[in-house]
Scaffold this motif. Structure first.
Motif, PDB file in Angstrom:
ATOM      1  N   LEU A   3       0.845  -1.199   0.000  1.00 30.45           N
ATOM      2  CA  LEU A   3       0.000   0.000   0.000  1.00 30.45           C
ATOM      3  C   LEU A   3       0.875   1.242   0.000  1.00 30.45           C
ATOM      4  O   LEU A   3       0.494   2.286   0.514  1.00 30.45           O
ATOM      5  CB  LEU A   3      -0.940  -0.006   1.215  1.00 30.45           C
ATOM      6  CG  LEU A   3      -1.974  -1.135   1.246  1.00 30.45           C
ATOM      7  CD1 LEU A   3      -2.934  -0.942   2.411  1.00 30.45           C
ATOM      8  CD2 LEU A   3      -2.746  -1.239  -0.061  1.00 30.45           C
ATOM      9  N   GLN A   4       2.081   1.125  -0.585  1.00 25.92           N
ATOM     10  CA  GLN A   4       2.893   2.312  -0.836  1.00 25.92           C
ATOM     11  C   GLN A   4       2.225   3.098  -1.957  1.00 25.92           C
ATOM     12  O   GLN A   4       1.863   2.541  -2.986  1.00 25.92           O
ATOM     13  CB  GLN A   4       4.314   1.911  -1.209  1.00 25.92           C
ATOM     14  CG  GLN A   4       5.050   1.204  -0.080  1.00 25.92           C
ATOM     15  CD  GLN A   4       6.476   0.850  -0.428  1.00 25.92           C
ATOM     16  OE1 GLN A   4       7.220   1.682  -0.929  1.00 25.92           O
ATOM     17  NE2 GLN A   4       6.873  -0.398  -0.147  1.00 25.92           N
ATOM     18  N   MET A   5       2.062   4.396  -1.730  1.00 26.15           N
ATOM     19  CA  MET A   5       1.216   5.206  -2.603  1.00 26.15           C
ATOM     20  C   MET A   5       2.023   6.127  -3.504  1.00 26.15           C
ATOM     21  O   MET A   5       3.249   6.225  -3.404  1.00 26.15           O
ATOM     22  CB  MET A   5       0.234   6.004  -1.743  1.00 26.15           C
ATOM     23  CG  MET A   5      -0.758   5.115  -1.009  1.00 26.15           C
ATOM     24  SD  MET A   5      -1.807   6.002   0.164  1.00 26.15           S
ATOM     25  CE  MET A   5      -0.673   6.282   1.516  1.00 26.15           C
ATOM     26  N   GLN A   6       1.308   6.827  -4.372  1.00 27.06           N
ATOM     27  CA  GLN A   6       1.923   7.837  -5.224  1.00 27.06           C
ATOM     28  C   GLN A   6       2.379   9.021  -4.364  1.00 27.06           C
ATOM     29  O   GLN A   6       1.821   9.274  -3.292  1.00 27.06           O
ATOM     30  CB  GLN A   6       0.927   8.324  -6.270  1.00 27.06           C
ATOM     31  CG  GLN A   6       0.408   7.226  -7.203  1.00 27.06           C
ATOM     32  CD  GLN A   6       1.487   6.671  -8.099  1.00 27.06           C
ATOM     33  OE1 GLN A   6       2.187   5.741  -7.722  1.00 27.06           O
ATOM     34  NE2 GLN A   6       1.630   7.253  -9.281  1.00 27.06           N
ATOM     35  N   PRO A   7       3.371   9.777  -4.836  1.00 26.61           N
ATOM     36  CA  PRO A   7       3.808  10.950  -4.068  1.00 26.61           C
ATOM     37  C   PRO A   7       2.661  11.924  -3.854  1.00 26.61           C
ATOM     38  O   PRO A   7       1.801  12.102  -4.725  1.00 26.61           O
ATOM     39  CB  PRO A   7       4.896  11.562  -4.953  1.00 26.61           C
ATOM     40  CG  PRO A   7       5.356  10.446  -5.833  1.00 26.61           C
ATOM     41  CD  PRO A   7       4.155   9.574  -6.060  1.00 26.61           C
ATOM     42  N   TYR A   8       2.646  12.546  -2.669  1.00 29.31           N
ATOM     43  CA  TYR A   8       1.640  13.583  -2.402  1.00 29.31           C
ATOM     44  C   TYR A   8       2.235  14.927  -2.800  1.00 29.31           C
ATOM     45  O   TYR A   8       3.276  15.332  -2.281  1.00 29.31           O
ATOM     46  CB  TYR A   8       1.251  13.595  -0.934  1.00 29.31           C
ATOM     47  CG  TYR A   8       0.193  14.641  -0.620  1.00 29.31           C
ATOM     48  CD1 TYR A   8      -1.105  14.499  -1.095  1.00 29.31           C
ATOM     49  CD2 TYR A   8       0.506  15.774   0.126  1.00 29.31           C
ATOM     50  CE1 TYR A   8      -2.072  15.441  -0.829  1.00 29.31           C
ATOM     51  CE2 TYR A   8      -0.460  16.728   0.402  1.00 29.31           C
ATOM     52  CZ  TYR A   8      -1.744  16.559  -0.074  1.00 29.31           C
ATOM     53  OH  TYR A   8      -2.708  17.510   0.193  1.00 29.31           O
ATOM     54  N   SER A  14      -1.225  19.266  13.462  1.00 32.68           N
ATOM     55  CA  SER A  14      -0.220  19.139  12.404  1.00 32.68           C
ATOM     56  C   SER A  14      -0.096  17.686  11.987  1.00 32.68           C
ATOM     57  O   SER A  14      -0.459  16.778  12.735  1.00 32.68           O
ATOM     58  CB  SER A  14       1.132  19.676  12.885  1.00 32.68           C
ATOM     59  OG  SER A  14       1.583  18.965  14.026  1.00 32.68           O
ATOM     60  N   TRP A  15       0.432  17.465  10.782  1.00 31.75           N
ATOM     61  CA  TRP A  15       0.549  16.106  10.265  1.00 31.75           C
ATOM     62  C   TRP A  15       1.577  16.052   9.144  1.00 31.75           C
ATOM     63  O   TRP A  15       1.931  17.077   8.553  1.00 31.75           O
ATOM     64  CB  TRP A  15      -0.802  15.595   9.751  1.00 31.75           C
ATOM     65  CG  TRP A  15      -1.397  16.450   8.648  1.00 31.75           C
ATOM     66  CD1 TRP A  15      -1.173  16.338   7.308  1.00 31.75           C
ATOM     67  CD2 TRP A  15      -2.287  17.561   8.817  1.00 31.75           C
ATOM     68  NE1 TRP A  15      -1.872  17.290   6.621  1.00 31.75           N
ATOM     69  CE2 TRP A  15      -2.579  18.064   7.522  1.00 31.75           C
ATOM     70  CE3 TRP A  15      -2.878  18.168   9.924  1.00 31.75           C
ATOM     71  CZ2 TRP A  15      -3.421  19.149   7.314  1.00 31.75           C
ATOM     72  CZ3 TRP A  15      -3.728  19.253   9.719  1.00 31.75           C
ATOM     73  CH2 TRP A  15      -3.990  19.732   8.424  1.00 31.75           C
ATOM     74  N   THR A  16       2.041  14.855   8.875  1.00 35.39           N
ATOM     75  CA  THR A  16       2.897  14.568   7.725  1.00 35.39           C
ATOM     76  C   THR A  16       2.123  13.657   6.790  1.00 35.39           C
ATOM     77  O   THR A  16       1.595  12.630   7.232  1.00 35.39           O
ATOM     78  CB  THR A  16       4.194  13.863   8.167  1.00 35.39           C
ATOM     79  OG1 THR A  16       4.924  14.730   9.051  1.00 35.39           O
ATOM     80  CG2 THR A  16       5.066  13.517   6.963  1.00 35.39           C
ATOM     81  N   PRO A  17       2.007  13.995   5.505  1.00 35.23           N
ATOM     82  CA  PRO A  17       1.251  13.128   4.590  1.00 35.23           C
ATOM     83  C   PRO A  17       1.814  11.709   4.576  1.00 35.23           C
ATOM     84  O   PRO A  17       3.017  11.520   4.365  1.00 35.23           O
ATOM     85  CB  PRO A  17       1.440  13.808   3.225  1.00 35.23           C
ATOM     86  CG  PRO A  17       1.701  15.241   3.549  1.00 35.23           C
ATOM     87  CD  PRO A  17       2.494  15.217   4.826  1.00 35.23           C
ATOM     88  N   PRO A  18       0.992  10.710   4.843  1.00 34.96           N
ATOM     89  CA  PRO A  18       1.488   9.320   4.804  1.00 34.96           C
ATOM     90  C   PRO A  18       1.809   8.909   3.381  1.00 34.96           C
ATOM     91  O   PRO A  18       1.129   9.296   2.432  1.00 34.96           O
ATOM     92  CB  PRO A  18       0.322   8.510   5.376  1.00 34.96           C
ATOM     93  CG  PRO A  18      -0.890   9.355   5.114  1.00 34.96           C
ATOM     94  CD  PRO A  18      -0.442  10.779   5.184  1.00 34.96           C
ATOM     95  N   MET A  19       2.853   8.106   3.249  1.00 34.94           N
ATOM     96  CA  MET A  19       3.265   7.625   1.929  1.00 34.94           C
ATOM     97  C   MET A  19       2.906   6.149   1.716  1.00 34.94           C
ATOM     98  O   MET A  19       3.145   5.603   0.652  1.00 34.94           O
ATOM     99  CB  MET A  19       4.773   7.814   1.742  1.00 34.94           C
ATOM    100  CG  MET A  19       5.214   9.271   1.844  1.00 34.94           C
ATOM    101  SD  MET A  19       4.247  10.392   0.796  1.00 34.94           S
ATOM    102  CE  MET A  19       4.645   9.773  -0.831  1.00 34.94           C
ATOM    103  N   ALA A  20       2.352   5.532   2.747  1.00 35.43           N
ATOM    104  CA  ALA A  20       1.956   4.123   2.634  1.00 35.43           C
ATOM    105  C   ALA A  20       0.948   3.819   3.728  1.00 35.43           C
ATOM    106  O   ALA A  20       0.809   4.562   4.704  1.00 35.43           O
ATOM    107  CB  ALA A  20       3.169   3.206   2.755  1.00 35.43           C
ATOM    108  N   GLY A  21       0.241   2.704   3.562  1.00 34.90           N
ATOM    109  CA  GLY A  21      -0.674   2.244   4.600  1.00 34.90           C
ATOM    110  C   GLY A  21      -2.049   2.851   4.500  1.00 34.90           C
ATOM    111  O   GLY A  21      -2.475   3.329   3.445  1.00 34.90           O
ATOM    112  N   MET A  22      -2.752   2.878   5.629  1.00 33.51           N
ATOM    113  CA  MET A  22      -4.127   3.353   5.651  1.00 33.51           C
ATOM    114  C   MET A  22      -4.410   4.254   6.857  1.00 33.51           C
ATOM    115  O   MET A  22      -5.558   4.429   7.243  1.00 33.51           O
ATOM    116  CB  MET A  22      -5.094   2.167   5.645  1.00 33.51           C
ATOM    117  CG  MET A  22      -4.838   1.140   6.746  1.00 33.51           C
ATOM    118  SD  MET A  22      -6.088  -0.198   6.791  1.00 33.51           S
ATOM    119  CE  MET A  22      -6.038  -0.813   5.121  1.00 33.51           C
TER     120      MET A  22
END
Length: 553
Positions: A317-322, A449-457
């Motif tokens: 579930l590694q995703m496309q770059p945000y 605050s948050w960091t955009p996740p790059m994988a998972g759910m």
């Protein structure tokens, strides 16, 4: 960073079908393509596919591992239970059925398949490349398993085999597929690696604890970790100690410092020798450890002789770059090779010592109720694990194994499964982007605050509790509880970060909430985030309409 090349040249002899074989030329030096795997399979041994047939990863690997290092031995860490367990004698006798063709068995207590009230099992599944629910309803493919397909030479796996007793390693049919997949994706760089099927990673973790720890031990983990992993360990008398982490996951320098300065009298336990980590799309933080940091962590584990349990349900579930809330979508990978190159290299792919136990699962990419997964580790560990499985969980559900085999091996094949994984990547990217856009729109950035996740759910949101109007009169635990209940009052549910502490005894000065974008529909995700934002604004007594833009972000 690209993973190691997927697979080296195939073995000398490999199969076109399960009953014929060809000799491959020496010039096949390039990594094989996923759609070529079926052509390079070894010839099946007679009886390999039968009821409760013993199976071995070495029968299903493509490349020769001569010249590669062997795994180090782990005798000094195995528990008393692991050392004395002998396995199941009755299942061990099954080897004679395959070693002597034509033998008549009056040995095992196997019921006759004529009494199985299932003549065939059919299921409608997505066609290759047509993965949406609508497409499956309209043009899905019906695949069927019959009771006696093996005898009738229609398939290598059938109801009569799958629904009878099996080995702790799982069926040879599905073990072959996961072995090929593991070699294709990770190419473990040592000689005696093996796979074995599990009934899921939670069970795999429980059995690993029993094999590798004793009451009073501690296990290293990210300071925030999967709560069920902690809850599995505690009744066994095993505690977890959290290693500090940042937005890129576990910090290797912090782990090295903790281990270097470990004091038995202060900690009340011997120095840890197991690391439990979720390196990709970590639960709960969503963090993904970059490749160079994984190598640094591996080196720390070598220095302190740490056994690594790599729990990876979210690896694919590694995703496309945000690229931002209004940026155009990043196009999907154009090929399987490009897709594989985008994956962060696993700990298994860099393991030259045999110190990594990798836990894989179909739970997040196909269905959690299948209760089928697998582990990859050194031969020594796998043999210990299989002996335990033979007298406890036994093998995964035969029906589940049969369904997964028909889908993955006979219908999709490895290339079709990679197509499915690319589809999953794009779908989860859309879901991730929905929750991030909702957060940008509805949450007060001066507080959250948050960091955009790059994988998972999972989306991990930090709340600056020190800005709460009742701080410091109210402590962090009270503020977290009040925010949680206020969000409930507003009709949304997010998980409290404190529920994921590796160790509740450690001091914590950060407040987080975890949200998942895995199941709810897009409009529900946005509405839940809006309600969460309203609850935060009320709790912190912020003005109406306060959001990221109002605070100059």
């Amino acid at each position: 960073m690209a993973p190691p090349s997927a697979i080296d040249p195939a073995p000398e002899v490999t199969a076109i079908t399960d009953t014929t074989a060809v000799t491959l030329p020496d010039f096949l030096a390039a990594p094989i393509q996923s759609n070529e795997i079926g052509k390079r399979r070894r010839k099946a041994r007679e009886g390999q596919w039968g009821i409760a047939a013993p199976s071995d990863t070495r029968d299903f690997r493509f490349r020769s591992y001569e010249g590669k290092p062997k795994a180090k031995r782990w005798d000094h860490y195995f528990s008393h239970e692991a050392r004395v367990r002998k396995g199941n004698r009755l299942k061990g006798a099954a080897k004679f059925l395959t070693s002597k063709p034509g033998i008549i068995s009056l040995g095992g207590g196997l019921p006759s398949s004529e009494y199985f009230p299932f003549e065939e099992i059919s299921m409608k599944v997505p066609a290759k490349g047509k993965f949406s629910e609508v497409e499956t309803k309209e043009s899905g493919v019906v695949i069927t398993a019959g009771k006696h397909d093996l005898v009738n030479m229609k398939s290598t796996y059938d109801i009569a085999t799958a629904l009878n007793y099996g080995q702790g390693s799982g069926s040879a049919q599905l073990l072959r597929w996961v072995t090929e997949h593991t070699e294709f994706v990770h190419a473990p760089p040592y000689q005696d690696w093996q796979c074995t099927l599990t009934i899921g990673s939670t069970s795999g973790w429980d059995m690993t604890l029993r094999l590798m720890t004793r009451p009073g031990d501690v296990v290293l983990a990210e300071e925030y970790t999967f709560s069920a992993a902690v809850e599995t360990a505690l009744p066994l008398g095993v505690r977890m100690v959290g290693v500090p982490m940042d937005s890129d996951g576990l910090i290797p320098e912090a782990m090295d410092e903790l281990l270097t300065n470990w004091d038995l009298s202060d900690r009340g336990s011997r120095k840890p020798h197991v690391l439990y980590t979720i390196p990709t799309g970590q639960n709960p933080t969503g963090a993904t450890i970059p490749g160079p940091r994984r190598r640094a962590i591996y080196e720390v584990c070598q220095k302190h002789d740490i056994f690594i349990v790599e729990d990876e349900p979210y690896f694919f579930l590694q995703m496309q770059p945000y690229t931002g809330p209004n940026a155009p979508d990043v196009p999907p990978p154009s090929s399987h090779a490009e897709f594989l190159k985008t994956l962060v290299p696993s700990f298994l792919s860099m393991d030259i010592d045999g110190r990594v136990l990798r836990m894989d699962s179909f739970s997040k990419v196909i269905a959690p109720g299948s209760r089928v997964g697998w582990i990859t580790a050194s031969e020594q560990f796998i043999q210990k694990y299989q002996k335990y499985a033979d007298v406890s969980t036994q093998n995964p559900s035969g029906i589940s194994q049969l369904i997964m085999f028909k889908l993955l091996d006979e219908h999709w094949g490895h290339d079709g499964y990679l197509d499915w994984l690319i589809h999953m990547r794009m779908e989860y990217t859309k879901r991730r982007d929905v929750i991030l856009r909702a957060c940008e729109k509805h949450l007060p950035r001066s507080i959250v605050s948050w960091t955009p996740p790059m994988a998972g759910m999972f989306h991990w949101m930090q709340v600056d509790f020190k800005q709460h109007p009742d701080y410091p009169q109210k402590n962090i635990e009270t503020i977290e509880e009040e925010i949680f209940m206020r969000v409930i009052d507003h009709g949304a549910l997010v998980m409290r970060g404190s529920w994921f502490y590796a160790s509740e005894d450690d001091a914590h000065d950060t407040l987080f909430f975890r949200a998942t974008y895995g199941a709810a529909k897009a409009d529900q995700i946005e509405e839940a985030v809006r309600r969460f934002g309203e609850a935060i604004k009320e709790e912190f007594k912020l003005g109406e309409g306060t959001n990221g833009m109002d605070n100059g972000h």
